[in-house]
Write a protein that holds these residues in place. Structure first.
Motif, PDB file in Angstrom:
ATOM      1  N   ILE A  83      18.023  14.628 -65.398  1.00 31.78           N
ATOM      2  CA  ILE A  83      17.426  13.329 -65.047  1.00 31.78           C
ATOM      3  C   ILE A  83      18.535  12.387 -64.572  1.00 31.78           C
ATOM      4  CG2 ILE A  83      16.243  11.291 -65.957  1.00 31.78           C
ATOM      5  CD1 ILE A  83      14.895  13.213 -68.024  1.00 31.78           C
ATOM      6  N   LEU A  84      18.352  11.852 -63.356  1.00 31.52           N
ATOM      7  CA  LEU A  84      19.331  10.915 -62.805  1.00 31.52           C
ATOM      8  C   LEU A  84      18.610   9.629 -62.415  1.00 31.52           C
ATOM      9  CD1 LEU A  84      21.355  13.379 -60.534  1.00 31.52           C
ATOM     10  CD2 LEU A  84      22.011  12.499 -62.792  1.00 31.52           C
ATOM     11  N   ARG A  85      19.332   8.514 -62.517  1.00 31.45           N
ATOM     12  CA  ARG A  85      18.765   7.215 -62.115  1.00 31.45           C
ATOM     13  C   ARG A  85      19.768   6.559 -61.160  1.00 31.45           C
ATOM     14  NH1 ARG A  85      14.329   6.312 -65.343  1.00 31.45           N
ATOM     15  NH2 ARG A  85      14.203   7.512 -67.273  1.00 31.45           N
ATOM     16  N   PRO A  86      19.895   7.136 -59.935  1.00 31.80           N
ATOM     17  CA  PRO A  86      20.974   6.710 -59.031  1.00 31.80           C
ATOM     18  C   PRO A  86      20.739   5.344 -58.398  1.00 31.80           C
ATOM     19  CG  PRO A  86      19.598   8.374 -57.982  1.00 31.80           C
ATOM     20  CD  PRO A  86      19.080   8.216 -59.385  1.00 31.80           C
ATOM     21  N   HIS A  87      21.865   4.621 -58.115  1.00 33.65           N
ATOM     22  CA  HIS A  87      21.790   3.330 -57.411  1.00 33.65           C
ATOM     23  C   HIS A  87      21.931   3.609 -55.920  1.00 33.65           C
ATOM     24  CE1 HIS A  87      22.299   1.690 -61.366  1.00 33.65           C
ATOM     25  NE2 HIS A  87      23.469   2.283 -61.505  1.00 33.65           N
ATOM     26  N   ILE A  88      20.958   4.292 -55.360  1.00 37.34           N
ATOM     27  CA  ILE A  88      21.027   4.694 -53.946  1.00 37.34           C
ATOM     28  C   ILE A  88      19.663   4.392 -53.350  1.00 37.34           C
ATOM     29  CG2 ILE A  88      21.087   6.756 -52.450  1.00 37.34           C
ATOM     30  CD1 ILE A  88      23.118   7.940 -54.391  1.00 37.34           C
ATOM     31  N   PRO A  89      19.626   3.777 -52.146  1.00 37.36           N
ATOM     32  CA  PRO A  89      18.315   3.483 -51.543  1.00 37.36           C
ATOM     33  C   PRO A  89      17.483   4.756 -51.392  1.00 37.36           C
ATOM     34  CG  PRO A  89      20.127   2.593 -50.204  1.00 37.36           C
ATOM     35  CD  PRO A  89      20.754   3.387 -51.290  1.00 37.36           C
ATOM     36  N   SER A  90      16.167   4.622 -51.526  1.00 36.84           N
ATOM     37  CA  SER A  90      15.297   5.817 -51.492  1.00 36.84           C
ATOM     38  C   SER A  90      15.460   6.617 -50.208  1.00 36.84           C
ATOM     39  CB  SER A  90      13.844   5.419 -51.681  1.00 36.84           C
ATOM     40  OG  SER A  90      13.700   4.890 -52.980  1.00 36.84           O
ATOM     41  N   GLY A  91      15.732   5.931 -49.070  1.00 34.71           N
ATOM     42  CA  GLY A  91      15.891   6.628 -47.786  1.00 34.71           C
ATOM     43  C   GLY A  91      17.121   7.520 -47.747  1.00 34.71           C
ATOM     44  N   VAL A 145      15.327  10.492 -60.388  1.00 31.66           N
ATOM     45  CA  VAL A 145      15.370  11.766 -59.663  1.00 31.66           C
ATOM     46  C   VAL A 145      15.470  12.875 -60.703  1.00 31.66           C
ATOM     47  CG1 VAL A 145      16.754  13.247 -58.136  1.00 31.66           C
ATOM     48  CG2 VAL A 145      16.554  10.807 -57.648  1.00 31.66           C
ATOM     49  N   VAL A 146      14.638  13.897 -60.553  1.00 29.06           N
ATOM     50  CA  VAL A 146      14.836  15.116 -61.353  1.00 29.06           C
ATOM     51  C   VAL A 146      15.485  16.138 -60.430  1.00 29.06           C
ATOM     52  CG1 VAL A 146      13.741  17.026 -62.557  1.00 29.06           C
ATOM     53  CG2 VAL A 146      12.928  14.697 -62.936  1.00 29.06           C
ATOM     54  N   LEU A 147      16.665  16.542 -60.841  1.00 27.64           N
ATOM     55  CA  LEU A 147      17.436  17.500 -60.064  1.00 27.64           C
ATOM     56  C   LEU A 147      17.269  18.859 -60.722  1.00 27.64           C
ATOM     57  CD1 LEU A 147      19.466  17.379 -57.748  1.00 27.64           C
ATOM     58  CD2 LEU A 147      21.239  16.987 -59.450  1.00 27.64           C
ATOM     59  N   GLY A 148      16.537  19.747 -60.050  1.00 32.15           N
ATOM     60  CA  GLY A 148      16.297  21.078 -60.626  1.00 32.15           C
ATOM     61  C   GLY A 148      17.207  22.092 -59.953  1.00 32.15           C
ATOM     62  N   ILE A 149      17.869  22.894 -60.767  1.00 34.63           N
ATOM     63  CA  ILE A 149      18.799  23.893 -60.216  1.00 34.63           C
ATOM     64  C   ILE A 149      18.468  25.246 -60.846  1.00 34.63           C
ATOM     65  CG2 ILE A 149      21.228  24.517 -59.881  1.00 34.63           C
ATOM     66  CD1 ILE A 149      21.971  21.616 -60.290  1.00 34.63           C
ATOM     67  N   GLY A 150      18.237  26.219 -59.990  1.00 35.88           N
ATOM     68  CA  GLY A 150      18.018  27.590 -60.466  1.00 35.88           C
ATOM     69  C   GLY A 150      19.156  28.454 -59.964  1.00 35.88           C
ATOM     70  N   VAL A 151      19.829  29.157 -60.863  1.00 30.58           N
ATOM     71  CA  VAL A 151      20.959  30.014 -60.464  1.00 30.58           C
ATOM     72  C   VAL A 151      20.714  31.426 -60.981  1.00 30.58           C
ATOM     73  CG1 VAL A 151      23.462  30.307 -60.430  1.00 30.58           C
ATOM     74  CG2 VAL A 151      22.504  28.026 -60.832  1.00 30.58           C
ATOM     75  N   ASN A 152      20.778  32.405 -60.081  1.00 34.66           N
ATOM     76  CA  ASN A 152      20.665  33.798 -60.499  1.00 34.66           C
ATOM     77  C   ASN A 152      22.016  34.247 -61.048  1.00 34.66           C
ATOM     78  OD1 ASN A 152      18.048  33.824 -59.545  1.00 34.66           O
ATOM     79  ND2 ASN A 152      18.642  34.590 -57.536  1.00 34.66           N
ATOM     80  N   LEU A 153      22.052  34.421 -62.342  1.00 30.37           N
ATOM     81  CA  LEU A 153      23.325  34.779 -62.982  1.00 30.37           C
ATOM     82  C   LEU A 153      23.376  36.269 -63.294  1.00 30.37           C
ATOM     83  CD1 LEU A 153      23.755  31.758 -65.442  1.00 30.37           C
ATOM     84  CD2 LEU A 153      24.874  32.116 -63.241  1.00 30.37           C
ATOM     85  N   ASN A 154      22.449  36.734 -64.133  1.00 37.44           N
ATOM     86  CA  ASN A 154      22.573  38.111 -64.647  1.00 37.44           C
ATOM     87  C   ASN A 154      21.451  39.050 -64.219  1.00 37.44           C
ATOM     88  OD1 ASN A 154      25.036  37.900 -66.011  1.00 37.44           O
ATOM     89  ND2 ASN A 154      24.058  36.801 -67.700  1.00 37.44           N
TER      90      ASN A 154
END
Ligand code: BTN
Length: 273
Positions: A83-91, A145-154
């Motif tokens: 979960i991020l709450r960035p100070h960046i314009p939506s555009g 912003v919800v930043l979702g990251i999927g990494v194929n590890l094993n």
């Protein structure tokens, strides 16, 4: 088949390895959930702090970009949402997902020679190792912003669905060695914290520069399927809103805001760094 993987991503497995100041200090662990992005979004709507992390051992309805599914078998890989709450314009919010691509690629390069495919897929030897799904919700001070990251590890080659076998890979397939998942998680969170702080304090310039180096795309000729037809040109960089800048054969500049990129002559390989 993959040998039995015994590591777990419980708070007690991960906390001793964390080197971050704020990212992952609120940590939600699920044996199984529909989607860590959905779980994180619910937490964020309830006011969860920036930097809250959700990790699952398995997802039953993992989501990818463009409405695709993200195959998420138990105990093999990493399914992470932040979960991020960035100070960046939506555009300009795509700067956050490009930043995440840079950070994820940096973490993966500690294991294998990864590159970024625009906008933010991570590839090794032309096959996909990781994907990022950034979702913006809410407005004003409640925006997140919800930043979702999927990494194929094993995952082993036999664990990948047949239709993905020539398109996807895992670190274990590439290196022949199993990945210590708690250690990988600690490393990716560390890179994410550094790059996100940099984005917030120094702006997009240093991220765009790192993206250029990690994508190995600058100077390459690419072809893109756009809704209006096919375009090809030489990549000259990224715009502030994350669009890819091309120089067309006519000499004109063209911006790509969406589409599937193919590198003419194949994706460049890079050396381990
Ligand atoms: C892509 O299509 O490349 C993006 C894939 C993103 C998958 C991750 S796994 C953790 C998080 N939860 C989801 O449901 N999706 C993202």
């Amino acid at each position: 088949m993959t040998p039995a993987i015994t590591d777990r991503l419980r708070p007690s497995d991960v906390a001793p390895l964390l080197t971050t100041r704020w990212l992952g200090r609120h940590y939600h662990y699920c044996e199984e959930t529909a989607s860590t992005n959905s779980a994180a979004s619910e937490l964020a709507r309830d006011g969860a702090a920036e930097g809250t992390v959700v990790v699952a051992e398995a997802q039953t309805r993992g989501r990818g970009r463009l409405g695709r599914a993200w195959v998420s078998p138990a105990y093999q890989n990493l399914y992470l949402s932040v979960i991020l709450r960035p100070h960046i314009p939506s555009g300009l919010i795509s700067q956050v997902s490009l930043m995440a691509g840079v950070a994820a690629c940096e973490a993966m390069r500690e294991w294998c020679p990864a590159t970024i495919k625009w906008p933010n897929d991570i590839l090794v030897a032309g096959r996909k190792l990781a994907g990022i799904l950034a979702e913006l919700e809410g407005e004003g001070p409640a925006r997140f912003v919800v930043l979702g990251i999927g990494v194929n590890l094993n995952s082993g080659a036999g664990d990948l669905p047949p239709e993905l076998r020539d398109k996807a890979t895992s670190i274990r397939i590439e290196t022949g060695a199993p990945v210590d998942r708690p250690r990988f998680l600690a490393r990716i969170l560390s890179h994410l914290e550094v790059r996100y702080d940099q984005l917030q304090h120094e702006g997009f310039g240093p991220i765009a520069e790192a993206w250029g180096a990690e994508s190995a795309l600058i100077g390459q000729t690419i072809r893109v399927e756009e809704p209006t037809g096919q375009v090809s040109g030489v990549v000259i960089g990224l715009d502030a809103d994350g669009a890819l800048r091309l120089r067309l054969e006519s000499g004109a500049e063209h911006r790509i805001v969406a589409g599937d990129v193919t590198v003419v002559g194949g994706y460049p390989e890079i050396n381990r760094s």
